[in-house]
Each structure stands twice: as C-alpha cells, then as structure tokens.
Design an enzyme around this catalytic site. Structure first.
Site, PDB file in Angstrom:
ATOM      1  N   HIS A  73       4.379   1.465  -8.082  1.00  0.00           N
ATOM      2  CA  HIS A  73       3.319   0.453  -8.015  1.00  0.00           C
ATOM      3  C   HIS A  73       2.409   0.556  -9.242  1.00  0.00           C
ATOM      4  O   HIS A  73       1.991  -0.449  -9.804  1.00  0.00           O
ATOM      5  CB  HIS A  73       2.453   0.653  -6.760  1.00  0.00           C
ATOM      6  CG  HIS A  73       3.194   0.573  -5.458  1.00  0.00           C
ATOM      7  ND1 HIS A  73       3.460   1.681  -4.698  1.00  0.00           N
ATOM      8  CD2 HIS A  73       3.703  -0.483  -4.783  1.00  0.00           C
ATOM      9  CE1 HIS A  73       4.098   1.314  -3.596  1.00  0.00           C
ATOM     10  NE2 HIS A  73       4.271   0.017  -3.619  1.00  0.00           N
ATOM     11  N   GLY A 114       8.608  -5.506  -8.705  1.00  0.00           N
ATOM     12  CA  GLY A 114       9.511  -4.470  -9.190  1.00  0.00           C
ATOM     13  C   GLY A 114      10.974  -4.854  -9.016  1.00  0.00           C
ATOM     14  O   GLY A 114      11.343  -5.483  -8.028  1.00  0.00           O
ATOM     15  N   GLY A 146       0.805  -1.222   0.000  1.00  0.00           N
ATOM     16  CA  GLY A 146       0.000   0.000   0.000  1.00  0.00           C
ATOM     17  C   GLY A 146       0.834   1.266   0.000  1.00  0.00           C
ATOM     18  O   GLY A 146       2.029   1.247  -0.246  1.00  0.00           O
ATOM     19  N   ILE A 167      10.937   2.682 -11.208  1.00  0.00           N
ATOM     20  CA  ILE A 167      10.420   4.024 -11.528  1.00  0.00           C
ATOM     21  C   ILE A 167      11.047   5.017 -10.546  1.00  0.00           C
ATOM     22  O   ILE A 167      11.069   4.761  -9.332  1.00  0.00           O
ATOM     23  CB  ILE A 167       8.878   4.062 -11.434  1.00  0.00           C
ATOM     24  CG1 ILE A 167       8.243   3.006 -12.347  1.00  0.00           C
ATOM     25  CG2 ILE A 167       8.353   5.460 -11.746  1.00  0.00           C
ATOM     26  CD1 ILE A 167       8.512   3.168 -13.834  1.00  0.00           C
TER      27      ILE A 167
END
Ligand code: AMP
Length: 279
Positions: free
Chosen positions: A37, A146, A31, A175
């Site tokens: 994400h 990731g 979260g 990212i």
C-alpha cells in the site's frame, strides 16, 4: 494529515484543494496497510499535490462465507504509515456512511466472471460499486491500484472507460517480502508452517516466467509446470492457474501478446493470489 469519517468532510477538503488549483490522487484500500500500500501512496504523493487514502473494509465485496468479520483492522498503525508516506487525508467511513440503505450497485459482465470471479461471484460487483462511489466522493485526478490484484486493475480500467470517469488509472508493481511472498494483509492469517508453504506460489510463478522467457509459447505447458510446482506443497490447494490476455482476460493458447499469468491457492483456510504480467 487528517482522518475523516464522513463524505461531507472529504468533499469539503477536496473542493478547497481544487479551488487552489491543486491535483488530487486517490489510493483505495481496505486498511491494515503494509509496504505494498505504501508504494502506491508514495507514488500518488510524487504525482499529485494532495493524496487521499480510503481505508474501508467494504462489506459488499465479501460473500457471507468469506472473511469480512475477521479481516484485520488497525487504523492507528494505518494513520502512522499514511503520515510517513506523505498522504494528506485518510477517509475511514463506516458501512452506514457508505451505503445508507443503498439500492444501486455497479456490475460488470464477462471479465468479472473468470479467474477470481469464478469462486467469488459477487466480489467484483462490490469492488466496482465501492470504487465508483469513492471516485464520486473524492473526484480525484488519478487513482492508484496494485498489480497484485491484476484482475481488479483490469476491471477498474474497463469500468472507467465504460462509465466515462474522467480519472487516470495508475497500475503499480507488486511489492514482495524478501523471500518472494507477495505482501498482503491476509498474510497475517498464516501460521509459521503455512507461511513457509505459501512460498510455493511465488516460486511456481517464477518458474513459469522463466519457462516463457526461455522461449516456451504454449500456455498449457507453462500452466502444467506451475501447477506441478505448487502441487509439491502438501498444504496448498489450487483454486486456479491461468494465462490470459491482460486486457480481455480471455484464455490464451499461446503467449503472443501482453499476458497475465495468475494463480489463486488456498494455504490452509487462507486464499492467496499472485501473478506476473508479461508485456
Ligand atoms: P487492499 O487493501 O488489499 O484492498 O489493497 C489496496 C490496494 O493495494 C489494491 O490496489 C492492491 O492491489 C494494492 N496492493 C495490495 N498488496 C499489494 C502489494 N503487495 N504490492 C502492490 N500493491 C498491493
């Protein structure tokens, strides 16, 4: 898009999709979702008919001295991001729903004991356990992780092979913020001075990558250069800088196969990780 809290509801939804012949992607998260994400969710949406995002701060992967209690949480913002990325379902259980007096845990030798495993000895057992459970609850065709957590990706690939999960594991690129800092939910812990200092990590790794691209094959030379660059920053304290084989996570003397160059650095009290992979 729906948010559900129980294993029963997830299984019911997935069974219906599978009955219709649809494929299912899973994106496991803790979260406090950001663009990193989102890139995983968008890729999962492109490659599957339905996407489940799990949103669960998993207590078993935190040691008592770590940040489980203070880990940031915001399910409303997460729901908005998942909706905009095209997810079908958020699974947001509580710890009782997930663990209910569980006595069974999934553990792994060797590759969980190096890099982050040295300072976080119980971490990967918690990760393997929760991800196994999510795989059994959701039964996805594909699951997305990731490269930001490169050791975790390597551990999950090995677990899937060792335990014969019939799930394709998809690794996704890191990212970053515009200035190079890898996006992380933990970046919110940094004050403005620390945020500036945190740039030493991506800067040093970039330097390491350039040195390798320039033809250097001796890993010690590269690690020394990265270490020296990070040490220029007074607020940074190095946990590790290592160059390892991306499959076995064994330390390498020379760069002659796919390598993972990974680093963990404390900026004040916040532990940040970053890496680059060279195929
Ligand atoms: P977390 O919520 O931190 O457990 O991360 C959930 C998933 O998102 C993991 O597979 C992470 O590797 C991935 N992830 C986190 N940050 C990034 C990032 N900056 N770029 C790409 N993937 C990321």
């Amino acid at each position: 898009m729906r948010i559900v809290k129980t294993i029963y509801e997830v299984r019911k939804a997935v069974k219906e999709w599978k009955r219709e012949g649809l494929t299912v992607g899973l994106v496991p998260t803790m979260g406090y979702l950001h663009e990193g994400h989102k890139s995983l969710i968008e890729r999962a949406v492109r490659e599957n008919d339905r996407v489940v995002v799990s949103d669960f701060v998993n207590p078993t992967q935190f040691a008592p001295n770590e940040d489980f209690e203070s880990y940031p949480r915001d399910i409303d913002a997460d729901a908005a991001l998942c909706e905009s990325a095209g997810a079908s379902l958020i699974f947001n259980p509580n710890a009782e729903e997930m663990y209910d007096n569980a006595l069974t845990f999934v553990d792994m030798n060797k590759i969980t004991k190096v890099l982050c495993g040295k300072t976080r000895p119980i971490h990967f057992s918690g990760v393997c356990t929760v991800v196994s459970k999510l795989f059994n609850i959701v039964a996805p065709d594909r699951a997305y992780f990731g490269e930001k957590d490169a050791q975790q990706l390597c551990v999950i690939r090995k677990m899937v092979k060792d335990l014969n999960f019939d799930i394709e594991i998809v690794g996704c690129p890191i990212i970053r913020e515009a200035d190079g800092l890898a996006k992380s939910s933990r970046n919110t812990y940094l004050n403005s001075e620390e945020r500036e200092a945190a740039l030493c990590l991506s800067r040093a790794l970039n330097l390491g990558r350039k040195i390798i691209t320039g033809g250097e094959t001796n890993t010690e030379t590269v690690v020394k250069a990265i270490t020296a660059e990070i040490e220029k920053e007074p607020l940074a304290k190095i946990d590790y800088v290592e160059i390892v084989d991306f499959n076995t996570l064994e330390r390498l003397d020379s760069v002659n196969k796919p390598v993972l160059c990974a680093a963990a650095v404390y900026i004040g009290k916040t532990r940040l990780i970053d890496n680059f992979i060279m195929e």
